[in-house]
Design an enzyme around this catalytic site. Sequence first.
Site, PDB file in Angstrom:
ATOM      1  N   THR B 138       0.721 -11.018  -5.248  1.00  0.00           N
ATOM      2  CA  THR B 138       1.864 -11.141  -4.315  1.00  0.00           C
ATOM      3  C   THR B 138       1.468 -12.131  -3.216  1.00  0.00           C
ATOM      4  O   THR B 138       1.591 -13.330  -3.408  1.00  0.00           O
ATOM      5  CB  THR B 138       2.248  -9.769  -3.725  1.00  0.00           C
ATOM      6  OG1 THR B 138       1.110  -9.160  -3.132  1.00  0.00           O
ATOM      7  CG2 THR B 138       2.827  -8.867  -4.799  1.00  0.00           C
ATOM      8  N   LYS B 160      -5.048  -6.979  -7.785  1.00  0.00           N
ATOM      9  CA  LYS B 160      -4.253  -7.704  -6.792  1.00  0.00           C
ATOM     10  C   LYS B 160      -4.177  -6.828  -5.556  1.00  0.00           C
ATOM     11  O   LYS B 160      -4.223  -5.596  -5.628  1.00  0.00           O
ATOM     12  CB  LYS B 160      -2.857  -7.996  -7.328  1.00  0.00           C
ATOM     13  CG  LYS B 160      -1.823  -6.919  -6.998  1.00  0.00           C
ATOM     14  CD  LYS B 160      -1.043  -7.210  -5.716  1.00  0.00           C
ATOM     15  CE  LYS B 160      -0.415  -5.930  -5.159  1.00  0.00           C
ATOM     16  NZ  LYS B 160       0.200  -6.163  -3.851  1.00  0.00           N
ATOM     17  N   THR B 171      -3.918  -0.739  -1.043  1.00  0.00           N
ATOM     18  CA  THR B 171      -2.721  -1.250  -1.701  1.00  0.00           C
ATOM     19  C   THR B 171      -3.105  -2.238  -2.757  1.00  0.00           C
ATOM     20  O   THR B 171      -3.417  -3.378  -2.466  1.00  0.00           O
ATOM     21  CB  THR B 171      -1.826  -1.966  -0.722  1.00  0.00           C
ATOM     22  OG1 THR B 171      -1.526  -1.065   0.298  1.00  0.00           O
ATOM     23  CG2 THR B 171      -0.550  -2.407  -1.392  1.00  0.00           C
ATOM     24  N   GLU B 251      -4.651 -10.380   4.063  1.00  0.00           N
ATOM     25  CA  GLU B 251      -3.688 -11.233   4.765  1.00  0.00           C
ATOM     26  C   GLU B 251      -4.186 -11.682   6.140  1.00  0.00           C
ATOM     27  O   GLU B 251      -4.400 -10.864   7.033  1.00  0.00           O
ATOM     28  CB  GLU B 251      -2.363 -10.487   4.923  1.00  0.00           C
ATOM     29  CG  GLU B 251      -1.595 -10.383   3.610  1.00  0.00           C
ATOM     30  CD  GLU B 251      -0.382  -9.470   3.708  1.00  0.00           C
ATOM     31  OE1 GLU B 251      -0.246  -8.758   4.719  1.00  0.00           O
ATOM     32  OE2 GLU B 251       0.430  -9.481   2.764  1.00  0.00           O
ATOM     33  N   ASN B 370       3.163 -10.998   8.350  1.00  0.00           N
ATOM     34  CA  ASN B 370       3.909  -9.757   8.224  1.00  0.00           C
ATOM     35  C   ASN B 370       5.110  -9.658   9.147  1.00  0.00           C
ATOM     36  O   ASN B 370       5.747  -8.617   9.225  1.00  0.00           O
ATOM     37  CB  ASN B 370       2.974  -8.564   8.415  1.00  0.00           C
ATOM     38  CG  ASN B 370       2.031  -8.444   7.234  1.00  0.00           C
ATOM     39  OD1 ASN B 370       2.474  -8.206   6.119  1.00  0.00           O
ATOM     40  ND2 ASN B 370       0.745  -8.667   7.478  1.00  0.00           N
ATOM     41  N   SER B 375       7.897  -8.723   3.137  1.00  0.00           N
ATOM     42  CA  SER B 375       6.945  -8.678   2.031  1.00  0.00           C
ATOM     43  C   SER B 375       6.569  -7.237   1.769  1.00  0.00           C
ATOM     44  O   SER B 375       6.900  -6.360   2.502  1.00  0.00           O
ATOM     45  CB  SER B 375       5.718  -9.532   2.346  1.00  0.00           C
ATOM     46  OG  SER B 375       5.067  -9.035   3.499  1.00  0.00           O
TER      47      SER B 375
END
Lengths: 375, 375
Positions: B138, B160, B171, B251, B370, B375
């Site tokens: 993602t 992922k 996650t 991220e 974010n 997302s």
Amino acid sequence: MASGVIAQLKSTGKPDLALVQNQGPRQAAAAVFTSNRAKANPILWSERVILDGTVSAIVLNSGGANCFTGSFGFQTSHATAEAVADALGVSAGDVLVCSTGLIGVGDQEFRDKILTNIPAAAAALSTDGHTAAHAILTTDTVAKTAEFRGEGWSIGAMAKGAGMLAPGLATMLVVVTTDADLGSADLDQALRAATRVSFDRLDSDGCMSTNDQVTLMASGASGIVPDLLTFTEALTAVCLELAHKLQGDAEGATHNINIEVVNAASVRDAEVVGRSVARNNLFKAAIFGNDPNWGRVLAAIGTTDAKFDPYLVDVWMNGVRVCHTGEPDQPRELVDLQPRDVHVLIDLLAGSETATIYTNDLTHDYVHENSAYSS
Amino acid sequence: MASGVIAQLKSTGKPDLALVQNQGPRQAAAAVFTSNRAKANPILWSERVILDGTVSAIVLNSGGANCFTGSFGFQTSHATAEAVADALGVSAGDVLVCSTGLIGVGDQEFRDKILTNIPAAAAALSTDGHTAAHAILTTDTVAKTAEFRGEGWSIGAMAKGAGMLAPGLATMLVVVTTDADLGSADLDQALRAATRVSFDRLDSDGCMSTNDQVTLMASGASGIVPDLLTFTEALTAVCLELAHKLQGDAEGATHNINIEVVNAASVRDAEVVGRSVARNNLFKAAIFGNDPNWGRVLAAIGTTDAKFDPYLVDVWMNGVRVCHTGEPDQPRELVDLQPRDVHVLIDLLAGSETATIYTNDLTHDYVHENSAYSS
């Protein structure tokens, strides 16, 4: 009576030492402290002072937390109380001490600056609390005060807090004074009831301070004994007003987010659910971006042990029901997140209790303020 | 055998549908799922499939989480398994389904795109897992794979995950395959042991996903039955390698922070203490600013119920002991936080257990990623 002076603890040269004296005739008090096990030295000192419910004065400094500074730091808090006692002609055992600033700061120079300037703080005492309210600030951008006028009695209060805002308590120093004629047991009961639904529900960034203290001092100077329920309601209103001012001045925040949880099986469940959303960085970042990303609300509350069915939950954002019984409802485009105040309503359909948690968004400025320099 | 195809679920036009088939002779499997109570529909489906320990294939899509999409969404997961079963000539009850992407996405168009492209995914199956590893991404910037070569048997894996990285599980979607000849009970025992010290200790941003799933599939094609302890150690190494790759691609992160807690009274205490630091936004922002603000470490661990004396704790940052028995020790200026990897060592002096929690710093880019888009 209150005062604020410059002790050069802050590099900005702004007032950083505040003193509040209760001139009686009564000197009743109550206080609640951080539930962090890593308690600063002034907390360790103040926890002893409050035991007998008698407080003559409270001295507060910004520019250094005097936390994790060892036995030398505890002696500094003790010496500070002694200096105030000398200056005011009271007992050191009736002097509360509060400190705020960087953890690990509390050396000889720190102690000297405080002790040297206490006589000036004592000499400056007046009925104007304005400078004191400024002297306790750290990264706050505005002084925060609140007051309530009762029937012949009143409440006045000041608070500081902008970062490390989380429950038990939020990171803050608060001094509340009243001329109501109430004893320390009544004050304690009223204070705990008030903080439970105000400061304890403020969770700006999930970080719990080592130095939190909320103190309530009563002089009895009005000669009036208000009904305890009336007094508690007034005190709660004052604490809520200050909590909202802390929320409004939180580091880097662009939104005040009020997370209202309704139809919970218990108040504790409502608080737990609200707090899980308040602590979810992805949700908080989405609100900063004015993105009504309700999936992040549901992902957050799913981590709790509160009683509810995750697939039978309704979520509203600023009046728009974006999720109904666990499925997408109104289009997210209808949600207007431009206003500073954001209202998230979560209906758990599991009971009849409710609680609102007060938080902020996660912003570039929050990261900047907390990465660009030590605080 | 694996494949990845383009189903137009992602707006980028990149591969977004992956298929992994176990061609046997054995089709044993084990899986662990998110502990979030808000479970996505593919999780609800897969929890049933894994019950008998037999799995023929796993199909994974990015571009939509199919979470909080109601009974229609569950039917989509079911229909996806049926389509894979038709294409491969297996039973739908032996097909796991994983989805990742935005919560609330899973409408008729989403379903059609998946079902339409499953025949192409089946036709593209090969021994090259490269495209599959890309199709599950993602916000990840790189594909993440790991492998282990044993004595005549091997393990291969892909993962992922970049946001919503928190335990129970982090996650992520992970698929691990092996040609070792092990049954589902052994696989389950090995998988739980491996994830407990790898993915479960990865806590990038404290946010727990609704779609996490780690699947282990064994074909027995090697004909070799490795010693279970040997296999578990190899599996743990593979999972740790993937966990570190997830940490390295989190991220917006600029630092990998490894929080090692030693001399804890229990492993659980060590984990709780490490996680409290990993979830402290003030600490994480300080590391982003290369600021060795150890006070924030102590303020964080003080909120836990782990057994230790807050005033008898040592803290090292990248090899420098900044706090000794609860007091300032070496000057913070000695700490070099320029490297990507940051090592925080917390000595609780309370026992002999240890655990390391893997996290990241809190950065402007995390907030940007974010907040700037859903997302």
